[in-house]
Design a protein around this motif. Structure first.
Motif, mmCIF file in Angstrom:
data_model
loop_
_atom_site.group_PDB
_atom_site.id
_atom_site.type_symbol
_atom_site.label_atom_id
_atom_site.label_comp_id
_atom_site.label_asym_id
_atom_site.label_seq_id
_atom_site.Cartn_x
_atom_site.Cartn_y
_atom_site.Cartn_z
ATOM 1 N N CYS A 1 -4.450 5.857 -0.172
ATOM 2 C CA CYS A 1 -3.404 4.239 -0.510
ATOM 3 C C CYS A 1 -3.330 4.961 -2.258
ATOM 4 N N MET B 1 -9.990 3.205 0.041
ATOM 5 C CA MET B 1 -8.654 2.824 1.374
ATOM 6 C C MET B 1 -8.468 4.506 2.038
ATOM 7 N N GLU C 1 -0.984 2.925 -3.593
ATOM 8 C CA GLU C 1 -0.507 1.903 -4.184
ATOM 9 C C GLU C 1 -1.380 1.139 -4.678
ATOM 10 N N LEU C 2 -2.096 0.389 -6.314
ATOM 11 C CA LEU C 2 -2.875 0.047 -5.900
ATOM 12 C C LEU C 2 -2.630 -1.374 -5.607
ATOM 13 N N CYS C 3 -3.578 -1.734 -5.229
ATOM 14 C CA CYS C 3 -3.657 -2.428 -4.206
ATOM 15 C C CYS C 3 -5.145 -3.611 -3.712
ATOM 16 N N HIS D 1 -8.790 -0.712 -3.822
ATOM 17 C CA HIS D 1 -7.462 -0.165 -3.800
ATOM 18 C C HIS D 1 -7.850 1.745 -3.428
ATOM 19 N N HIS E 1 0.995 -1.035 0.098
ATOM 20 C CA HIS E 1 -0.270 -0.074 0.029
ATOM 21 C C HIS E 1 0.811 1.705 0.124
HETATM 22 CU CU LIG Z 1 -3.807 0.702 -2.051
#
Ligand SMILES: [Cu+2]
Ligand code: HEM
Ligand SMILES: [Cu+2]
Lengths: 606, 281
Positions: B215, B226, B217-219, B223, B180
């Motif tokens: 967030c 988040m 960062e692609l999670c 995503h 993340h």
């Molecule tokens: Cu994310």
């Protein structure tokens, strides 16, 4: 040599085993001629055709992404109701599908459009013709290099039909997210295959340029397109194995639970995941060790193409030919020591951050040198605004913007803020669309007459350029503003954040121009297809250019040249006092009374 | 159609920390440098292209270039860009070098889990208990060592976190599953949350208010959702808030102690390779 390889191949291929004895039937058969051809020009056309097809597919994905950002939750027009419920709900894009679209868009554009056109189609078409030879050094390897591409594309797209859908971790595919799911495994396998396509192609280009140049042609007689493709080939050969290794390691984690990228005790419920002892950041180091050079694989050939187009239509030698070659070499070399600028926020040692920041900033120097020399080339020229020239000039303008946004991101503290925002998306598109793709358009129009033996339609070509240039800038420039505003990339619905709510109108504006930009590309497709049949028959040297491909017949057949080629001079002798014309091709013998007449005839033959 | 400004600097979210002010000044320098380069290159290009367009009877200049010119336009950008790099390095160090992280006034742990942020405060003893990946489970995200008494009173919150302004806040950041990225737009701070590593992030807020935590960062599919909130308060407001939290936690602990043998949250399944190392705080 060729026959020996052929025997070998068909020995293993039962379907063709009996055709084997009739060598002559073979050479004219449709399959050998158009499908499993080893002729570099046919392979170039195959790369070209498949890349244009995937350009439309990738473009369609982009428009879906744009639809969602402008009108989140609203059903996709026309196709929304046909898509399955696993992807859409009431016709509107679901979050999981959105991440898959983002991933597929970038994967397709990078691995199945730009690299195959630049390092596949142009390399195949231009290298043998521009160095005055009959074919690549290894024609069979060349054929395999092409066929890996559609197989890989089908593999990755097959992901849409497996459980859990296709890869959705971004084109960078960072584990642990990418360590589970069949879609991610298919992605890894496909990337391994295109990687090998690239390595095989690169080997071939290096071997061809080093060994098969026409008589009299020194390395410093090569046109910049060939220099650029040669240096790109070195990048492909040295960089891509690292990507293949990275993909293999991830494959081990996915399939054999080896935990190379997975630390201890992850709370991940999907998939049969074993974790412990691994390092997620390792993936990023290996990935970017390849993928930074890969961005140069996508731009360096195009820098060569643009140089040639500028010289031809300015009727002027390239300004600082050797400086251009050395700048390309510098870009290629530095390209291998800057990968960490993609990882400023990854958690790698901050000491490395300092190093990567300085090396990255230095790589802007050779890029600037190239821009300055292009300006020097048009300076005091005699400029003809043909479609290729317009695209080349458009390239310089937009590439400059991409280079400048690169400087922002090279500065570590600034990158920390704008990384993973739309600023990066703006940068990517200014260098890859505004740069690579405009240069690719320039090359397509420039070599269309030689590739297909017909002239494209100039009016249609100019409309294509003007519409693309305007809509491109209106679509992508505002993305810098979104990025400065903090708008993250790869998010399905920005407006759950209060600070992003005011950006909805701007996103809508961008989407409108994205749609117009997408539809403008139909002019290119129409021009290519229409003129194949109805275009004027091309003369041998329509641009009155100096390089060797224009010595070949208008639509060269197998073997390329209908006369012996000897090179007497460099590729950029435009407006030379030695000649009464404003160009002096490489293959023309220095003036003696008889030879001048004879060779003028060749140069101007229709 | 909508508010549009050509001045990119006008799009920044408000700046609310000592660091974000410094960041914006650096950005401004690079911005004007960039605008300058852009205008220079493109006006020269347009001028040349127009002035040297083909006219009947015109010829071009047969000229291959000049080494002194090449040398000059290699050296100038090198000096300019290297200067910029060296100049910005100081800010990089301030933010990232562990040796430059200030002595914390407030120290918390933050972890990302698909798709939410959680934070751990030290509790009334002022000390964060030891943690280790092997203790981690869905009921013990931070992997608090059950045998460490300092961990007992720690407070775990999800979604919204209060912090004081004009204090050095140090966040120890990690993730329990995928990558993340802890992004505070108003603070110009972003740091990946990496499972298996604890990374320090620090800031010193200057303006009270609620700021969004994203967030970056692609999670996974969720995503985009988040989202968290960081509530920056004056020191006295913050102290009131944390005291109230500590009081509640004390009551919970007292109630647990009153019950005969409260069931410990089961430590996460341990396997051979998991066992063995505890991360010390
Ligand atoms: Cu994310
Ligand atoms: C002046 C030269 C350039 C500099 C200084 C530069 C710098 C950078 C930096 C620092 C990043 C990382 C940004 C981040 O993720 O936070 C980046 C990303 C990127 N650059 Fe460049 N760049 C330059 C030219 C190019 C060119 C010529 C290309 C391709 C043709 C290119 C393609 C990309 C791509 C595709 C990414 C994004 C990768 C991703 O995260 O998806 N750049 N660039
Ligand atoms: Cu890079």
């Amino acid at each position: 040599m060729e026959a020996a390889v052929a025997t070998h191949e068909h020995g293993a291929d039962h379907a063709h085993a009996d055709a084997h004895t009739h060598e002559h039937v073979h050479h004219t058969s449709f399959i050998r001629h158009y499908i499993f051809s080893t002729d570099h020009k046919t392979i170039a056309k195959q790369f070209f055709g498949s890349a244009l097809f995937f350009l439309l597919v990738g473009g369609a994905f982009a428009l879906l992404i744009r639809w969602q950002l402008a009108y989140p939750g609203e059903p996709i027009p026309v196709i929304g109701k046909w898509l399955p419920d696993s992807l859409v709900s009431n016709g509107a894009i679901q979050p999981g599908f959105y991440t898959q679209l983002v991933t597929m868009h970038a994967t397709i554009m990078i691995f199945f459009v730009i690299i195959p056109i630049a390092a596949g189609s142009f390399a195949n078409f231009c290298i043998p013709l521009m160095i005055g030879t009959d074919d690549m050094a290894m024609p069979y390897v060349n054929m395999i290099s092409f066929w890996l591409v559609p197989v890989a594309a089908l593999t990755v797209l097959a992901g849409f039909f497996v459980d859990g859908g296709t890869a959705g971790g971004g084109w960078t595919n960072y584990p642990p997210l990418s360590a589970t799911g069949t879609g991610h495994t298919l992605w890894v396998v496909a990337i391994f295959m295109v990687g090998f396509s690239s390595i095989l192609g690169g080997m071939n280009y290096v071997a061809t340029v080093l060994n098969k140049r026409a008589k009299g042609m020194r390395m410093f007689d090569l046109p910049l397109t060939v220099w650029a493709l040669f240096i790109t080939a070195v990048l492909q050969v040295l960089g891509t194995p690292v990507l293949a290794a990275d993909a293999s390691l991830l494959f081990l984690d996915q399939v054999f639970h080896s935990s190379i990228f997975l630390p201890e005790n992850l709370l991940i419920s999907t998939g049969n995941l074993h974790s412990g002892g691994g390092q997620p950041i390792l993936w990023q180091h290996l990935f970017w060790f390849y993928s930074h050079p890969a961005v140069y694989i996508m731009i360096v050939p195009i820098m060569g193409v643009v140089s040639d187009v500028l010289a031809t239509f300015s009727r002027k030698p390239i300004y600082g030919y050797k400086a251009m070659v050395f700048a390309l070499m510098a870009i290629a070399f530095l390209g291998f020591i800057v990968w960490g600028h993609h990882m400023f926020i990854s958690g790698m040692s901050p000491l490395l951050g300092t190093t990567f920041m300085l090396s990255t900033i230095v790589i802007a120097v050779p890029s600037s040198i190239k821009v300055f020399n292009w300006l020097g080339t048009v300076w005091r020229g005699n400029i003809y605004f043909t479609t290729p020239m317009l695209n080349a000039l458009g390239f310089i303008g937009t590439f400059t913007i991409g280079g400048i946004s690169g400087i922002f991101m090279a500065v570590g503290p600034i990158d920390v803020y704008i990384t993973d925002t739309y600023f990066i998306v703006a940068h990517i598109h200014y260098v890859l669309f505004g740069g690579s793709l405009f240069g690719i358009f320039a090359g397509i129009y420039y070599w269309y007459p030689k590739m297909f033996g017909k002239m494209y339609n100039e009016t249609l070509g100019k409309w294509h350029f003007v519409l693309t240039f305007i809509t491109f800038n209106l679509c992508f420039f505002p993305m810098h503003m979104l990025g400065v505003g903090g708008h993250m990339r790869r998010i399905h619905d920005p407006y759950i954040y209060d600070f992003l709510k005011p950006f909805q109108p701007m996103n809508e504006f961008i989407t409108i121009f994205a749609i117009l930009l997408g539809f403008s590309q139909l002019l290119l497709i129409a021009n290519i297809l229409w003129c194949l049949k109805y275009g004027k028959v091309a003369p041998r040297n329509p641009w009155k250019a100096n390089t060797l491909e224009w010595a070949a017949p208008a639509h060269p057949g197998h073997g390329n040249f209908d006369r012996d080629i000897i090179v007497y001079r460099g590729p950029y002798e435009y407006s030379s006092p030695e000649s009464k014309k404003d160009y002096l091709p490489q293959w023309i013998k220095p003036a003696t009374k008889t030879s001048e007449k004879e060779h003028e005839a060749i140069a101007h033959e229709g | 159609m909508f508010d549009f400004s050509w001045n990119m600097l006008s799009y920044f979210p408000s700046s609310v920390s000592t660091y974000s002010d410094a960041h914006d000044s650096l950005f401004t320098i690079v911005y004007y440098l960039g605008v300058g380069i852009f205008l220079l290159v493109n006006s020269i290009l347009l001028y040349f292209v127009w002035h040297y367009r083909h006219k009947p009877g015109a010829t071009s200049y047969h000229y291959h270039g000049n080494n002194i010119v090449e040398f000059t336009w290699t050296l100038l950008p090198t000096i300019l860009f290297a200067g910029l790099g060296l100049y910005s390095d100081e800010m990089w160090k301030v933010m990232k070098y562990p040796s430059r992280v200030p002595t914390p006034d407030v120290e918390i742990d933050v972890v990302g889990q698909t798709y939410a942020w959680s934070a751990r405060y030290p509790g009334s003893d002022g000390i964060l208990g030891n943690r280790g990946a092997k203790y981690r489970s869905n009921t013990n995200l931070f992997g608090i060592d059950p045998s460490d008494p300092h961990g007992k009173d720690d407070i775990v919150l999800t979604g919204e976190f209060n912090l004081p302004i004009n204090k050095n806040v140090v966040v120890h950041l990690s993730s329990v599953d995928v990558l993340h990225s802890y992004f505070l737009p108003n603070f110009r701070i972003k740091q990946d949350a990496v499972p298996g590593a604890w990374i320090d992030v620090w800031f010193n807020g200057t303006k009270a208010g609620k700021y969004e935590l994203a967030c970056a960062e692609l999670c996974g599919g969720g995503h985009y959702g988040m989202r968290g909130v960081v509530n920056m308060q004056s020191e006295s407001d913050f102290n009131k808030w944390i005291d109230a939290k500590n009081a509640v936690r004390k009551q919970v602990l007292a109630a647990e102690a009153a019950q005969p043998k409260a069931p410990e949250p089961a430590p996460a399944a341990t396997t051979a390779e998991d066992a063995g190392h505890t991360e010390h705080h």
